[in-house]
Design a protein around this motif. Sequence first.
Motif, PDB file in Angstrom:
ATOM      1  N   TYR A 182      -3.899  -8.527 -12.317  1.00  0.00           N
ATOM      2  CA  TYR A 182      -2.657  -8.678 -11.547  1.00  0.00           C
ATOM      3  C   TYR A 182      -2.230 -10.141 -11.489  1.00  0.00           C
ATOM      4  CZ  TYR A 182      -2.893  -3.787 -10.296  1.00  0.00           C
ATOM      5  OH  TYR A 182      -2.911  -2.419 -10.365  1.00  0.00           O
ATOM      6  N   ARG A 183      -3.192 -11.050 -11.433  1.00  0.00           N
ATOM      7  CA  ARG A 183      -2.870 -12.489 -11.433  1.00  0.00           C
ATOM      8  C   ARG A 183      -2.271 -12.884 -12.778  1.00  0.00           C
ATOM      9  NH1 ARG A 183      -7.857 -14.736 -11.442  1.00  0.00           N
ATOM     10  NH2 ARG A 183      -7.689 -14.651 -13.692  1.00  0.00           N
ATOM     11  N   GLY A 234      14.773 -10.775  -4.456  1.00  0.00           N
ATOM     12  CA  GLY A 234      13.595 -11.052  -5.262  1.00  0.00           C
ATOM     13  C   GLY A 234      12.539  -9.972  -5.170  1.00  0.00           C
ATOM     14  N   ILE A 235      11.458 -10.215  -5.887  1.00  0.00           N
ATOM     15  CA  ILE A 235      10.324  -9.303  -5.944  1.00  0.00           C
ATOM     16  C   ILE A 235       9.142  -9.928  -5.214  1.00  0.00           C
ATOM     17  CG2 ILE A 235       8.637  -8.199  -7.487  1.00  0.00           C
ATOM     18  CD1 ILE A 235      11.452  -6.949  -7.673  1.00  0.00           C
ATOM     19  N   ASP A 236       8.506  -9.138  -4.372  1.00  0.00           N
ATOM     20  CA  ASP A 236       7.249  -9.555  -3.740  1.00  0.00           C
ATOM     21  C   ASP A 236       6.107  -8.942  -4.544  1.00  0.00           C
ATOM     22  OD1 ASP A 236       8.770 -10.785  -1.842  1.00  0.00           O
ATOM     23  OD2 ASP A 236       8.016  -9.637  -0.143  1.00  0.00           O
ATOM     24  N   HIS A 237       5.407  -9.784  -5.292  1.00  0.00           N
ATOM     25  CA  HIS A 237       4.297  -9.334  -6.129  1.00  0.00           C
ATOM     26  C   HIS A 237       3.130  -8.936  -5.233  1.00  0.00           C
ATOM     27  CE1 HIS A 237       1.787  -8.981  -9.619  1.00  0.00           C
ATOM     28  NE2 HIS A 237       1.013  -9.997  -9.306  1.00  0.00           N
ATOM     29  N   LEU A 238       2.574  -7.770  -5.472  1.00  0.00           N
ATOM     30  CA  LEU A 238       1.442  -7.227  -4.720  1.00  0.00           C
ATOM     31  C   LEU A 238       1.728  -7.081  -3.227  1.00  0.00           C
ATOM     32  CD1 LEU A 238      -1.545  -8.940  -6.562  1.00  0.00           C
ATOM     33  CD2 LEU A 238      -0.679  -6.598  -6.833  1.00  0.00           C
ATOM     34  N   ALA A 239       2.936  -6.679  -2.898  1.00  0.00           N
ATOM     35  CA  ALA A 239       3.293  -6.436  -1.501  1.00  0.00           C
ATOM     36  C   ALA A 239       2.641  -5.159  -0.977  1.00  0.00           C
ATOM     37  CB  ALA A 239       4.807  -6.337  -1.343  1.00  0.00           C
ATOM     38  N   ASN A 240       2.380  -4.208  -1.867  1.00  0.00           N
ATOM     39  CA  ASN A 240       1.720  -2.960  -1.476  1.00  0.00           C
ATOM     40  C   ASN A 240       0.499  -2.776  -2.362  1.00  0.00           C
ATOM     41  OD1 ASN A 240       0.828  -0.386  -0.940  1.00  0.00           O
ATOM     42  ND2 ASN A 240       2.815   0.590  -1.146  1.00  0.00           N
ATOM     43  N   THR A 241      -0.669  -3.078  -1.815  1.00  0.00           N
ATOM     44  CA  THR A 241      -1.896  -2.974  -2.599  1.00  0.00           C
ATOM     45  C   THR A 241      -2.659  -1.682  -2.326  1.00  0.00           C
ATOM     46  OG1 THR A 241      -3.075  -4.294  -0.962  1.00  0.00           O
ATOM     47  CG2 THR A 241      -2.156  -5.476  -2.871  1.00  0.00           C
ATOM     48  N   SER A 242      -1.969  -0.697  -1.754  1.00  0.00           N
ATOM     49  CA  SER A 242      -2.600   0.617  -1.603  1.00  0.00           C
ATOM     50  C   SER A 242      -2.808   1.203  -3.002  1.00  0.00           C
ATOM     51  CB  SER A 242      -1.712   1.552  -0.781  1.00  0.00           C
ATOM     52  OG  SER A 242      -0.563   1.935  -1.524  1.00  0.00           O
ATOM     53  N   ARG A 243      -3.707   2.133  -3.097  1.00  0.00           N
ATOM     54  CA  ARG A 243      -3.971   2.778  -4.395  1.00  0.00           C
ATOM     55  C   ARG A 243      -2.684   3.355  -4.983  1.00  0.00           C
ATOM     56  NH1 ARG A 243      -7.373   5.070  -7.897  1.00  0.00           N
ATOM     57  NH2 ARG A 243      -7.287   7.291  -8.379  1.00  0.00           N
TER      58      ARG A 243
END
Length: 163
Positions: A104-105, A139-148
């Motif tokens: 993801y990084r 804009g986009i929030d990267h990894l805003a929802n890290t649920s499965r």
Amino acid sequence: PLLDQALEDISSSSLSSSQNNNPIALAALDGLCQWVSKAIQEQEDRDNNNSSSSSSSISSSNMSNIQETLIKWKMDDNRVYEAVKAIATGIPRPGHSVVGQGTYRDGGKGWIELAELYVNNGLTDEGELYQSKGGKFIGIDHLANTSREGLIDYGGAMARFEF
């Protein structure tokens, strides 16, 4: 009606007017991984001269935009391309055993660019709703929802709108 009520409540709130804060909403990008995965598969089929999947469910202009972006990443920074591919498909990159934090990084800037295309092409129902109510895509929030579910369906990215 719920969104209308929330916007009405915040506009009449003393908090909003006293601090000059505009309401912010995050929209899930349902289907983003599937959209990117399909584009990658179609590009790979073309690269392999296997045009048997010529019927695309992605409109030609949307496909052109996403494939141009994917080709750019593949040519300029294969690490980003492989990470984006892993995020979209859920299949680890070559030499890796999982799609994890490093993936993801490494794919972050590519994934954000693809998510922006997704929103700008009107492919997110929630985003379209927010825009119809005066929300401005910011804009986009990267990894805003890290649920499965969030990672599997849209790589954790969410679109940010300001009202």
